[in-house]
Design a protein around this motif. Structure first.
Motif, mmCIF file in Angstrom:
data_model
loop_
_atom_site.group_PDB
_atom_site.id
_atom_site.type_symbol
_atom_site.label_atom_id
_atom_site.label_comp_id
_atom_site.label_asym_id
_atom_site.label_seq_id
_atom_site.Cartn_x
_atom_site.Cartn_y
_atom_site.Cartn_z
ATOM 1 N N TYR A 61 37.161 41.118 -6.068
ATOM 2 C CA TYR A 61 36.483 42.213 -5.369
ATOM 3 C C TYR A 61 36.802 43.553 -6.019
ATOM 4 O O TYR A 61 35.921 44.388 -6.233
ATOM 5 C CB TYR A 61 36.916 42.219 -3.897
ATOM 6 N N GLU A 62 38.060 43.737 -6.348
ATOM 7 C CA GLU A 62 38.517 45.009 -6.900
ATOM 8 C C GLU A 62 37.944 45.306 -8.284
ATOM 9 O O GLU A 62 37.966 46.445 -8.738
ATOM 10 C CB GLU A 62 40.047 45.020 -6.960
ATOM 11 N N ASP A 63 37.415 44.293 -8.948
ATOM 12 C CA ASP A 63 36.830 44.474 -10.280
ATOM 13 C C ASP A 63 35.375 44.929 -10.217
ATOM 14 O O ASP A 63 34.790 45.284 -11.238
ATOM 15 C CB ASP A 63 36.879 43.149 -11.069
ATOM 16 N N CYS A 64 34.798 44.889 -9.025
ATOM 17 C CA CYS A 64 33.361 45.118 -8.866
ATOM 18 C C CYS A 64 33.035 46.524 -8.365
ATOM 19 O O CYS A 64 33.865 47.189 -7.742
ATOM 20 C CB CYS A 64 32.777 44.101 -7.884
ATOM 21 N N PHE A 65 31.807 46.929 -8.630
ATOM 22 C CA PHE A 65 31.258 48.150 -8.044
ATOM 23 C C PHE A 65 30.674 47.751 -6.692
ATOM 24 O O PHE A 65 29.690 47.022 -6.618
ATOM 25 C CB PHE A 65 30.177 48.742 -8.938
ATOM 26 N N SER A 66 31.313 48.183 -5.623
ATOM 27 C CA SER A 66 30.887 47.820 -4.271
ATOM 28 C C SER A 66 30.154 48.994 -3.631
ATOM 29 O O SER A 66 30.590 50.142 -3.742
ATOM 30 C CB SER A 66 32.084 47.409 -3.418
ATOM 31 N N PHE A 67 29.044 48.693 -2.968
ATOM 32 C CA PHE A 67 28.254 49.772 -2.377
ATOM 33 C C PHE A 67 27.435 49.262 -1.196
ATOM 34 O O PHE A 67 27.253 48.060 -0.998
ATOM 35 C CB PHE A 67 27.332 50.407 -3.428
ATOM 36 N N GLY A 68 26.968 50.204 -0.395
ATOM 37 C CA GLY A 68 26.127 49.904 0.750
ATOM 38 C C GLY A 68 25.360 51.155 1.128
ATOM 39 O O GLY A 68 25.389 52.153 0.406
ATOM 40 N N VAL A 69 24.700 51.122 2.257
ATOM 41 C CA VAL A 69 23.876 52.238 2.723
ATOM 42 C C VAL A 69 24.254 52.578 4.156
ATOM 43 O O VAL A 69 24.484 51.674 4.974
ATOM 44 C CB VAL A 69 22.372 51.899 2.644
ATOM 45 N N MET A 70 24.328 53.860 4.459
ATOM 46 C CA MET A 70 24.613 54.316 5.823
ATOM 47 C C MET A 70 23.612 55.401 6.192
ATOM 48 O O MET A 70 23.150 56.150 5.325
ATOM 49 C CB MET A 70 26.045 54.867 5.905
ATOM 50 N N ARG A 71 23.290 55.475 7.465
ATOM 51 C CA ARG A 71 22.335 56.498 7.897
ATOM 52 C C ARG A 71 22.914 57.339 9.020
ATOM 53 O O ARG A 71 23.922 56.979 9.649
ATOM 54 C CB ARG A 71 21.013 55.868 8.318
ATOM 55 N N ASP A 72 22.274 58.451 9.292
ATOM 56 C CA ASP A 72 22.671 59.333 10.384
ATOM 57 C C ASP A 72 22.739 58.524 11.679
ATOM 58 O O ASP A 72 21.830 57.733 11.974
ATOM 59 C CB ASP A 72 21.651 60.467 10.510
ATOM 60 N N PRO A 73 23.805 58.685 12.473
ATOM 61 C CA PRO A 73 23.961 57.878 13.698
ATOM 62 C C PRO A 73 22.793 57.966 14.671
ATOM 63 O O PRO A 73 22.474 56.975 15.341
ATOM 64 C CB PRO A 73 25.245 58.441 14.317
ATOM 65 N N LEU A 74 22.160 59.123 14.766
ATOM 66 C CA LEU A 74 21.029 59.255 15.682
ATOM 67 C C LEU A 74 19.857 58.396 15.225
ATOM 68 O O LEU A 74 19.299 57.623 16.016
ATOM 69 C CB LEU A 74 20.591 60.715 15.791
#
Length: 226
Positions: A61-74
């Motif tokens: 896991y530590e060798d990888c580029f990890s990413f995701g998406v987050m949006r405004d809570p509202l």
């Protein structure tokens, strides 16, 4: 969750953030794919680390580029509310087509807490330290630009040369130019039962209080290379 040992990336699939569309682009590169909600699609980064480090022989896991998406809570809460107003949910406890947004918040957050209304930031942090476990969180509000940044780092083949016969399978779900995503095909879209401008003051205050940790995480980390 998607994992590529070849391209060394891990995609953490948050809810209501175009994860289905992003998965369509990245699956061809992935060796491990959790695509169904019931099978762990929306697992946390912490859970993804455990799986990758247990089953991947050469890449951790530590060798990888990890990413995701987050949006405004509202807008996140609105998307959950709107998505469950579909006719497919009629007759089910999760149907929201017959209740107001205020009633939805009281029910799904306070009275019968739903996993779908769990603070988003928890999907991206270590549960003990609450420190980020991913390298980049794309802001949903500038999704195409954020994904372009992530794909550039991964050196994915995203260039559209205007020849339909040579467009790779990856590009079936988006149009790219000069390595930049211009238009992402949105899959599994929610109906627009209620839009942000019509949200009550009570609901805005409620979300600000109940999801203050999401707002703090968004301000500190989203859109930044970590």
């Amino acid at each position: 969750m998607l994992f590529s040992s070849d391209k060394k990336f891990i995609f953490i699939a948050n809810l209501k953030t175009a994860s289905t569309s992003i998965e369509e682009m990245l699956v061809p590169y992935s060796q491990i794919s959790f695509l169904a909600t019931s099978c762990g699609k929306h697992m946390s980064a912490e859970q993804a680390r455990s799986i990758v480090n247990s089953f991947a022989a050469s890449v951790r896991y530590e060798d990888c580029f990890s990413f995701g998406v987050m949006r405004d809570p509202l807008t996140y809460a609105l998307s959950v509310y709107n998505s469950h107003s579909k006719k497919a949910f009629i007759g089910k406890p999760s149907y929201t087509g017959s209740i107001s947004f205020d009633e939805f918040l009281r029910s799904w957050v306070l009275e019968k807490p739903s996993w779908q209304m769990r603070p988003q930031f928890r999907r991206f942090v270590d549960s003990a330290s609450e420190k980020p476990m991913v390298n980049y969180v794309v802001p949903f509000e500038s999704l195409e630009r954020g994904l372009s940044f992530a794909f550039d780092r991964l050196e994915l083949n995203c260039v559209h040369n205007n020849s339909a016969s040579t467009i790779p399978r990856l590009l079936k779900s988006f149009v790219a130019s000069r390595g930049r995503i211009n238009r992402l095909k949105r899959l599994n879209k929610s109906p627009q039962k209620l839009m942000a401008p019509k949200v009550s003051d009570w609901a805005r205050d409620f979300i600000w209080r109940e999801f203050s940790e999401d707002y703090a995480f968004y301000k500190s980390y989203v859109g930044k290379l970590l």
